[in-house]
Design a protein around this motif. Structure first.
Motif, PDB file in Angstrom:
ATOM      1  N   ARG A 182     -52.338 -56.645   2.888  1.00  0.00           N
ATOM      2  CA  ARG A 182     -53.875 -56.227   3.576  1.00  0.00           C
ATOM      3  C   ARG A 182     -54.502 -56.339   4.531  1.00  0.00           C
ATOM      4  O   ARG A 182     -54.700 -58.009   4.537  1.00  0.00           O
ATOM      5  CB  ARG A 182     -54.515 -56.474   1.033  1.00  0.00           C
ATOM      6  CG  ARG A 182     -54.078 -56.201   1.052  1.00  0.00           C
ATOM      7  CD  ARG A 182     -54.942 -56.472  -0.423  1.00  0.00           C
ATOM      8  NE  ARG A 182     -55.131 -56.632  -1.805  1.00  0.00           N
ATOM      9  CZ  ARG A 182     -55.014 -57.331  -2.931  1.00  0.00           C
ATOM     10  NH1 ARG A 182     -54.897 -58.711  -2.263  1.00  0.00           N
ATOM     11  NH2 ARG A 182     -54.998 -56.740  -4.533  1.00  0.00           N
ATOM     12  N   GLN A 183     -54.379 -55.894   4.839  1.00  0.00           N
ATOM     13  CA  GLN A 183     -54.402 -55.727   6.278  1.00  0.00           C
ATOM     14  C   GLN A 183     -56.119 -56.622   6.413  1.00  0.00           C
ATOM     15  O   GLN A 183     -57.098 -56.073   5.377  1.00  0.00           O
ATOM     16  CB  GLN A 183     -54.766 -54.374   7.341  1.00  0.00           C
ATOM     17  CG  GLN A 183     -55.589 -54.751   8.701  1.00  0.00           C
ATOM     18  CD  GLN A 183     -55.118 -53.789   9.820  1.00  0.00           C
ATOM     19  OE1 GLN A 183     -54.944 -52.459   9.589  1.00  0.00           O
ATOM     20  NE2 GLN A 183     -55.150 -53.477  10.996  1.00  0.00           N
ATOM     21  N   ILE A 184     -56.539 -57.450   7.721  1.00  0.00           N
ATOM     22  CA  ILE A 184     -57.799 -57.807   7.522  1.00  0.00           C
ATOM     23  C   ILE A 184     -58.770 -56.912   7.769  1.00  0.00           C
ATOM     24  O   ILE A 184     -58.728 -57.157   9.323  1.00  0.00           O
ATOM     25  CB  ILE A 184     -57.760 -59.226   7.905  1.00  0.00           C
ATOM     26  CG1 ILE A 184     -56.781 -60.416   6.438  1.00  0.00           C
ATOM     27  CG2 ILE A 184     -58.948 -59.714   7.998  1.00  0.00           C
ATOM     28  CD1 ILE A 184     -57.602 -61.689   6.810  1.00  0.00           C
ATOM     29  N   ALA A 185     -59.845 -56.730   8.156  1.00  0.00           N
ATOM     30  CA  ALA A 185     -60.780 -56.110   8.790  1.00  0.00           C
ATOM     31  C   ALA A 185     -61.401 -56.795   9.598  1.00  0.00           C
ATOM     32  O   ALA A 185     -62.169 -58.127   9.413  1.00  0.00           O
ATOM     33  CB  ALA A 185     -61.763 -55.471   7.971  1.00  0.00           C
ATOM     34  N   LEU A 186     -61.319 -56.854  11.184  1.00  0.00           N
ATOM     35  CA  LEU A 186     -62.076 -57.386  12.033  1.00  0.00           C
ATOM     36  C   LEU A 186     -63.578 -56.833  12.978  1.00  0.00           C
ATOM     37  O   LEU A 186     -63.269 -55.469  13.278  1.00  0.00           O
ATOM     38  CB  LEU A 186     -60.865 -57.650  13.224  1.00  0.00           C
ATOM     39  CG  LEU A 186     -59.702 -58.399  12.987  1.00  0.00           C
ATOM     40  CD1 LEU A 186     -59.016 -58.750  14.238  1.00  0.00           C
ATOM     41  CD2 LEU A 186     -60.032 -59.915  12.419  1.00  0.00           C
ATOM     42  N   GLY A 187     -64.303 -57.348  13.222  1.00  0.00           N
ATOM     43  CA  GLY A 187     -66.025 -56.992  14.127  1.00  0.00           C
ATOM     44  C   GLY A 187     -65.326 -56.626  15.547  1.00  0.00           C
ATOM     45  O   GLY A 187     -64.158 -57.178  15.216  1.00  0.00           O
ATOM     46  N   HIS A 188     -66.260 -56.649  15.954  1.00  0.00           N
ATOM     47  CA  HIS A 188     -66.558 -56.233  17.365  1.00  0.00           C
ATOM     48  C   HIS A 188     -67.979 -56.057  17.604  1.00  0.00           C
ATOM     49  O   HIS A 188     -68.724 -55.952  16.609  1.00  0.00           O
ATOM     50  CB  HIS A 188     -65.388 -54.381  17.660  1.00  0.00           C
ATOM     51  CG  HIS A 188     -66.496 -53.463  16.847  1.00  0.00           C
ATOM     52  ND1 HIS A 188     -67.626 -53.177  17.464  1.00  0.00           N
ATOM     53  CD2 HIS A 188     -65.790 -52.886  15.473  1.00  0.00           C
ATOM     54  CE1 HIS A 188     -67.770 -51.978  16.908  1.00  0.00           C
ATOM     55  NE2 HIS A 188     -67.374 -51.970  15.534  1.00  0.00           N
ATOM     56  N   LYS A 232     -65.355 -49.506  19.158  1.00  0.00           N
ATOM     57  CA  LYS A 232     -64.446 -51.059  19.474  1.00  0.00           C
ATOM     58  C   LYS A 232     -63.839 -50.716  20.187  1.00  0.00           C
ATOM     59  O   LYS A 232     -63.669 -49.793  21.347  1.00  0.00           O
ATOM     60  CB  LYS A 232     -63.936 -50.633  18.740  1.00  0.00           C
ATOM     61  CG  LYS A 232     -63.886 -50.955  16.756  1.00  0.00           C
ATOM     62  CD  LYS A 232     -62.840 -50.592  15.342  1.00  0.00           C
ATOM     63  CE  LYS A 232     -63.227 -51.212  14.125  1.00  0.00           C
ATOM     64  NZ  LYS A 232     -62.825 -51.477  12.947  1.00  0.00           N
ATOM     65  N   CYS A 261     -72.172 -49.356   9.408  1.00  0.00           N
ATOM     66  CA  CYS A 261     -70.871 -49.673  10.331  1.00  0.00           C
ATOM     67  C   CYS A 261     -70.385 -48.555  10.808  1.00  0.00           C
ATOM     68  O   CYS A 261     -69.077 -48.495  11.193  1.00  0.00           O
ATOM     69  CB  CYS A 261     -70.308 -49.716   9.347  1.00  0.00           C
ATOM     70  SG  CYS A 261     -70.215 -51.685   8.683  1.00  0.00           S
ATOM     71  N   GLU A 289     -68.195 -48.607  14.188  1.00  0.00           N
ATOM     72  CA  GLU A 289     -67.342 -48.194  14.690  1.00  0.00           C
ATOM     73  C   GLU A 289     -66.655 -47.473  15.253  1.00  0.00           C
ATOM     74  O   GLU A 289     -65.573 -47.842  16.440  1.00  0.00           O
ATOM     75  CB  GLU A 289     -66.704 -48.390  12.865  1.00  0.00           C
ATOM     76  CG  GLU A 289     -66.464 -49.213  12.737  1.00  0.00           C
ATOM     77  CD  GLU A 289     -66.135 -49.197  10.759  1.00  0.00           C
ATOM     78  OE1 GLU A 289     -65.632 -48.072  10.442  1.00  0.00           O
ATOM     79  OE2 GLU A 289     -65.979 -50.302   9.632  1.00  0.00           O
TER      80      GLU A 289
END
Length: 347
Positions: free
Chosen positions: A104-110, A347, A340, A344
């Motif tokens: 599962r891909q971990i969502a990264l913030g910015h 980014k 969000c 988003e």
């Protein structure tokens, strides 16, 4: 059945029952322990029969009772370990990981678009030898207005009506107070002052698509010997080209600010139509981008700077304004609502 036989029977039955308990019987194990060894348990009830035994038999049976109690206590402790281990094993088996499943891909913030815009502008000025100076969001009326050539009851204060905490303490309406405080401390024998002061500012305004009671601002100040409007225009041209592209040009229009004289509004040629006229520039070919001007002599003198020797220029721009123009954002409230879906996009 005599007391010794009852003790032996209790020991045997308890041991047999313990062998049937596993990881799913933690509560049953605890209930059995209380029923056998508790204050009102079976072993305690048998102890009451010691008083009816003869003097010769009582110590023999008492010793047997202690031996049975010690043996069963140890048996309960060992079985508790077995039950706990079985429980953990069952949990591990139930929660085992299928290593063949895709990860599962971990969502990264910015960083927020306003932070990105502010940092980009700051980098430009750092490359030009400016220093970045932070200041107070809660400020004195003296530094926010009076030091900017806006004495009490000056009509221009109406344009920057703000939130007052007391008669003399308020939320700053611009980052100009940082300039005044820095001017007070600067030693011109070490060279000219070149600074920008980014930060959040506040004005009592109606929130709509283009206005907010709080917003961000970066103000710049240069003070030294022989500073002219030519220096101001050259600096602004470089900033605009770095932010909007090398093919952009600027124009200066006369304006009024109490803390600069002369004062100008700065327009940039429309980056959508190239100056031909479109809906972004309202068919004029130009977009108003910031305000600027030469520092008013009174502002310099209030900081103890000799205006006959030193001069300077100042300018102010808003990060929201820059971001809205660059990215085609039509509602300033999007910056602050924490949606969000909005954030988003940058980014």
């Amino acid at each position: 059945m005599d007391l010794q036989a009852q003790l032996e029977e209790l020991k045997t039955k308890t041991q047999e029952t313990l062998k049937t308990l596993n990881g799913n019987h933690g509560k049953e194990l605890q209930d059995l322990r209380v029923a056998i060894l508790g204050k009102k348990g079976s072993l305690t009830e048998l102890l009451k029969g010691l008083k009816d035994l003869s003097n010769e038999l009582r110590p023999v049976v008492g010793k047997q009772v202690n031996e049975v109690r010690d043996l069963l206590t140890k048996a309960f402790e060992e079985q508790a370990k077995i039950v706990e281990a079985a429980k953990i094993q069952a949990q591990l088996e139930a929660e085992s990981i299928d290593v063949t499943l895709p990860g599962r891909q971990i969502a990264l913030g910015h960083r927020h678009v306003l932070t990105q815009t502010s940092e980009e502008i700051e980098d430009i000025f750092l490359g030009m030898g400016f220093q970045i100076v932070d200041g107070f969001e809660v400020e004195k009326d003296y530094y926010n207005f009076e030091r900017m050539n806006l004495p009490k009851d000056h009509p221009a204060r109406d344009m920057q009506d703000t939130f007052y905490i007391t008669d003399d303490i308020l939320l700053r309406t611009h980052t100009s107070p940082v300039q005044a405080r820095t001017l007070d401390q600067h030693d011109f024998s070490k060279g000219p002052l070149k600074m920008i002061s980014p930060g959040r500012v506040f004005r009592r305004d109606t929130d709509d698509a283009t206005h907010s009671h709080q917003f961000h601002q970066i103000e710049g100040l240069v003070v030294g010997e022989n500073i002219s409007m030519g220096d101001l225009k050259g600096t602004l041209e470089m900033i605009i080209k770095k932010m909007f592209g090398e093919d952009r040009s600027i124009r200066l229009r006369p304006s009024y600010f109490p803390f600069t004289e002369p004062s100008v509004e700065v327009d940039v040629s429309c980056f959508k139509c190239g100056g031909k006229g479109c809906n972004v520039c309202k068919k004029t070919g130009w977009i108003e981008i910031l305000g600027a001007g030469m520092v008013h002599p009174r502002v310099l003198e209030m900081s103890g700077v000799d205006s006959d020797i030193y001069s300077g220029f100042a300018f102010g721009l808003g990060q929201e304004r820059i971001a809205m123009l660059r990215y085609g954002i039509n509602d300033i409230r999007g910056f602050y609502q924490g949606d969000c879906r909005f954030s988003e996009q940058f980014k």
